[in-house]
Design a protein around this motif. Sequence first.
Motif, PDB file in Angstrom:
ATOM      1  N   GLU A 196     -15.536  -4.379   4.775  1.00 25.27           N
ATOM      2  CA  GLU A 196     -15.445  -3.479   3.630  1.00 25.27           C
ATOM      3  C   GLU A 196     -15.227  -4.238   2.329  1.00 25.27           C
ATOM      4  OE1 GLU A 196     -13.113  -0.029   3.993  1.00 25.27           O
ATOM      5  OE2 GLU A 196     -13.647   0.353   6.080  1.00 25.27           O
ATOM      6  N   LEU A 197     -15.220  -5.591   2.410  1.00 29.18           N
ATOM      7  CA  LEU A 197     -15.116  -6.454   1.230  1.00 29.18           C
ATOM      8  C   LEU A 197     -13.901  -6.073   0.365  1.00 29.18           C
ATOM      9  CD1 LEU A 197     -18.910  -6.671   0.285  1.00 29.18           C
ATOM     10  CD2 LEU A 197     -17.571  -8.277   1.638  1.00 29.18           C
ATOM     11  N   ILE A 198     -12.720  -6.132   1.003  1.00 24.82           N
ATOM     12  CA  ILE A 198     -11.474  -5.882   0.295  1.00 24.82           C
ATOM     13  C   ILE A 198     -11.184  -7.070  -0.635  1.00 24.82           C
ATOM     14  CG2 ILE A 198      -9.022  -5.407   0.539  1.00 24.82           C
ATOM     15  CD1 ILE A 198     -10.850  -3.186   1.576  1.00 24.82           C
ATOM     16  N   GLN A 199     -10.687  -6.813  -1.844  1.00 32.25           N
ATOM     17  CA  GLN A 199     -10.638  -7.817  -2.906  1.00 32.25           C
ATOM     18  C   GLN A 199      -9.252  -8.431  -3.116  1.00 32.25           C
ATOM     19  OE1 GLN A 199     -14.118  -6.066  -5.783  1.00 32.25           O
ATOM     20  NE2 GLN A 199     -12.066  -5.495  -6.293  1.00 32.25           N
ATOM     21  N   PHE A 200      -9.279  -9.757  -3.449  1.00 31.01           N
ATOM     22  CA  PHE A 200      -8.114 -10.505  -3.896  1.00 31.01           C
ATOM     23  C   PHE A 200      -8.549 -11.376  -5.087  1.00 31.01           C
ATOM     24  CE2 PHE A 200      -7.794  -9.891   0.674  1.00 31.01           C
ATOM     25  CZ  PHE A 200      -6.490  -9.487   0.863  1.00 31.01           C
ATOM     26  N   TYR A 201      -7.623 -11.693  -5.979  1.00 28.73           N
ATOM     27  CA  TYR A 201      -7.933 -12.620  -7.076  1.00 28.73           C
ATOM     28  C   TYR A 201      -6.623 -13.190  -7.605  1.00 28.73           C
ATOM     29  CZ  TYR A 201      -7.074  -8.298  -9.775  1.00 28.73           C
ATOM     30  OH  TYR A 201      -6.547  -7.145 -10.286  1.00 28.73           O
ATOM     31  N   ASN A 202      -6.728 -14.259  -8.414  1.00 25.23           N
ATOM     32  CA  ASN A 202      -5.532 -14.948  -8.890  1.00 25.23           C
ATOM     33  C   ASN A 202      -5.320 -14.723 -10.382  1.00 25.23           C
ATOM     34  OD1 ASN A 202      -7.491 -16.555 -10.007  1.00 25.23           O
ATOM     35  ND2 ASN A 202      -6.992 -18.394  -8.834  1.00 25.23           N
ATOM     36  N   ASP A 203      -4.229 -15.299 -10.891  1.00 21.64           N
ATOM     37  CA  ASP A 203      -3.891 -15.126 -12.311  1.00 21.64           C
ATOM     38  C   ASP A 203      -4.965 -15.692 -13.232  1.00 21.64           C
ATOM     39  OD1 ASP A 203      -1.584 -13.843 -11.691  1.00 21.64           O
ATOM     40  OD2 ASP A 203      -0.218 -15.413 -12.374  1.00 21.64           O
ATOM     41  N   ALA A 204      -5.596 -16.798 -12.823  1.00 19.28           N
ATOM     42  CA  ALA A 204      -6.610 -17.420 -13.675  1.00 19.28           C
ATOM     43  C   ALA A 204      -7.843 -16.528 -13.825  1.00 19.28           C
ATOM     44  CB  ALA A 204      -7.007 -18.784 -13.099  1.00 19.28           C
ATOM     45  N   TYR A 205      -8.124 -15.705 -12.809  1.00 16.11           N
ATOM     46  CA  TYR A 205      -9.291 -14.811 -12.872  1.00 16.11           C
ATOM     47  C   TYR A 205      -8.977 -13.540 -13.663  1.00 16.11           C
ATOM     48  CZ  TYR A 205     -13.266 -11.978 -11.376  1.00 16.11           C
ATOM     49  OH  TYR A 205     -14.391 -11.200 -11.358  1.00 16.11           O
ATOM     50  N   ARG A 206      -7.728 -13.105 -13.655  1.00 23.55           N
ATOM     51  CA  ARG A 206      -7.359 -11.809 -14.217  1.00 23.55           C
ATOM     52  C   ARG A 206      -7.814 -11.593 -15.650  1.00 23.55           C
ATOM     53  NH1 ARG A 206      -3.638 -10.475 -17.331  1.00 23.55           N
ATOM     54  NH2 ARG A 206      -2.462 -12.410 -17.087  1.00 23.55           N
ATOM     55  N   PRO A 207      -7.719 -12.576 -16.611  1.00 21.83           N
ATOM     56  CA  PRO A 207      -8.148 -12.314 -17.995  1.00 21.83           C
ATOM     57  C   PRO A 207      -9.610 -11.897 -18.115  1.00 21.83           C
ATOM     58  CG  PRO A 207      -6.806 -14.289 -17.885  1.00 21.83           C
ATOM     59  CD  PRO A 207      -7.104 -13.905 -16.474  1.00 21.83           C
TER      60      PRO A 207
END
Length: 683
Positions: free
Chosen positions: A66-77
């Motif tokens: 289902e391609l559940i998502q994660f990301y880090n602080d550097a990607y957030r902006p």
Amino acid sequence: MYENGKLTSTYLQYLQDGGEMGVLTRSFNWSDTALGHPRTWSQSLLTTLSIVLKSRFPMFLWWGTELIQFYNDAYRPSMGKHGKHPKALGQMGSECWPEIWSEIKPMIDKVFSSGESTWDEDRLMPIYRNGQIEDVYWTFSYSQVKDETGEIGGVLVICHETTEKVMALQKEITNTKVAKANNENLYSNNEELIKAQSLLAKAYYHVRAQEEKFRSIIEQAPVAIAIFRGPKFVIEVFNNKVLEFWDRTAEQVQNKPLFEALPEASDQGFEYLLSTVLTSGKTHIANELPVKLIRNGIIENTWINFVYEPIRDIAGLITGVMVICNEVTEQVNARKKIEENEMKFRQVTNMVIQMIWITDGDGINEYYNQRWYDFTGTDLKQLKGIGWNQLLHPDDQERELKTWNHSIKTGALYEIEFRLRSKSGKYIWVLGRAAPFYNSDGIIAKWFGTCTDINDQRMLMQQKDDFISVASHELKTPITALTASIQLLSRLKDNPLSDRFPVLIEQASKSLNKVNLLIKDLLNVTQFNNGQIHLNKTHVNLFNLIEDCCADIRLEGIYFIKTEGNLALTVYADALRIDQVIVNFIINAIKYAPESKKILITIENVNHTAKVSVTDKGQGIAADDLPHLFDRYFRVDETGSKYSGLGLGLYISGEIIRKHKGQIGATSELGKGSTFWFTLPID
């Protein structure tokens, strides 16, 4: 996991730190997603997340079908101030990116189907952020992340937004074209060349600025990042984390081939892995890989998690490899210690006789010891959730579940007796107990419980209850008769010549004898239990002993008792005790075979032992009852009626014979009578 007497949550070791996204990831309710609670996540997912959260380089991860998502602080902006953050965390990709899903889904599918990585530089991806659709340019790579089965479990995105760079270049090109159109009749070819050179110079300096920004990101990253160029893997870019990990200075590694700067890394398989990434273009991810490195002049065993990512030039050709590495030596050593403690814990719990179980704070079972599986014949899959409740007796399920839920809600100690189904299908009484374990925040993290087999105690209690009931009834009958006789005698005391006097005295005497007999049985049982019975042995002729036993019964003239066999056989025994056994056999023959008036007693010499058998021609005893005839309080109930007696006579007889080092038993066939026998050593 079990360490220092406390249960720990291993997954939290991988989700720690990571700034704002680390906090959001740890506090997110993952149980509402297809991934479930983090305690169920694979090692591959946890390791990849550990790298993503700690990296200051923009990273994004899709996981599962289902391609559940994660990301880090550097990607957030890159999501903008009023865009998709923070709801994008834990969201399905198709729900988060509807505006570009038709464009990026094929790239994701390609990674899942072929395992090949993708590479795009300065690609336009219009996304919704800051309240509108914006043109956003990216340089990015999609690469596979394998799970423990070897299948592709997710897609890792390592990316860098280049919108500012592309916009600046486009602006410079546009300005140049406009200037050229306005002034093409005013300047010579030489002047045009000068302007073109100026434009290229500005573009060059802008690219260098972007490169410096890229290097700055690498330098500030909390994980080790390096770039190796060419087939010799020349160390071109690295940060301080790399130098710390290698225990080298910048001068020792700058622009040197990797295996020349780190000779100890040779012959450990890294050259093959790097060459494979360089030639295939496929990302390689490794978890907890053992590495030998020279530190402080000695070789140390370390463990690392790392990603090898191919680097391509503007033409798409692979020119090098970027490595993102995180040393996990402390975590691995801690995990190994935890696993060692867990192994010891399992060994200990499997050795005890109790059934041991552990649940999480919500009461969901996580562990059973081997004793549980041996007893119930089940496995952990069958007991998922509260499936264990189905093993309880139907009459106990609601009561037990109510008690358990009360403990879960209040933290009260759990204690209850219930019947548990064994693998044979028989329900056995057990004592269930559990106590909570609290974490550092004062929240119940685990429940540690046991189930103890108390079936014998319960049966003994039941036997005692039954015995008290029977004894009360048995004693009540002769005492009532005795009381009535005494009352009548009291009324006739002034007329001692009444013809009823002898009858009442005889009835009172019989009632008193019955009471004495019951009390004698009770005293005998107590003495046998306390080991207080002593035998007074003499040489005894069995035939003479039997004749004395039968004298009173023969006087009644109702039963015919015949003794045959070796009438001269003598034993060395306690005559009074053997008399008690023979009388008990004869009384049982009369009691359970009232229609059979003939009783046969046989004396034999069998294998140098004296064997005495008492046979009747009554209805016989059921085969299921035969093994229990000499148990304490056991009373045969073949016809459904209750016979008088405490169920102690045969038990006492058995103890007497065993005290003489003999044997005792019975044979029977329904409809054909029974034979009770015992043997005694011959002097």
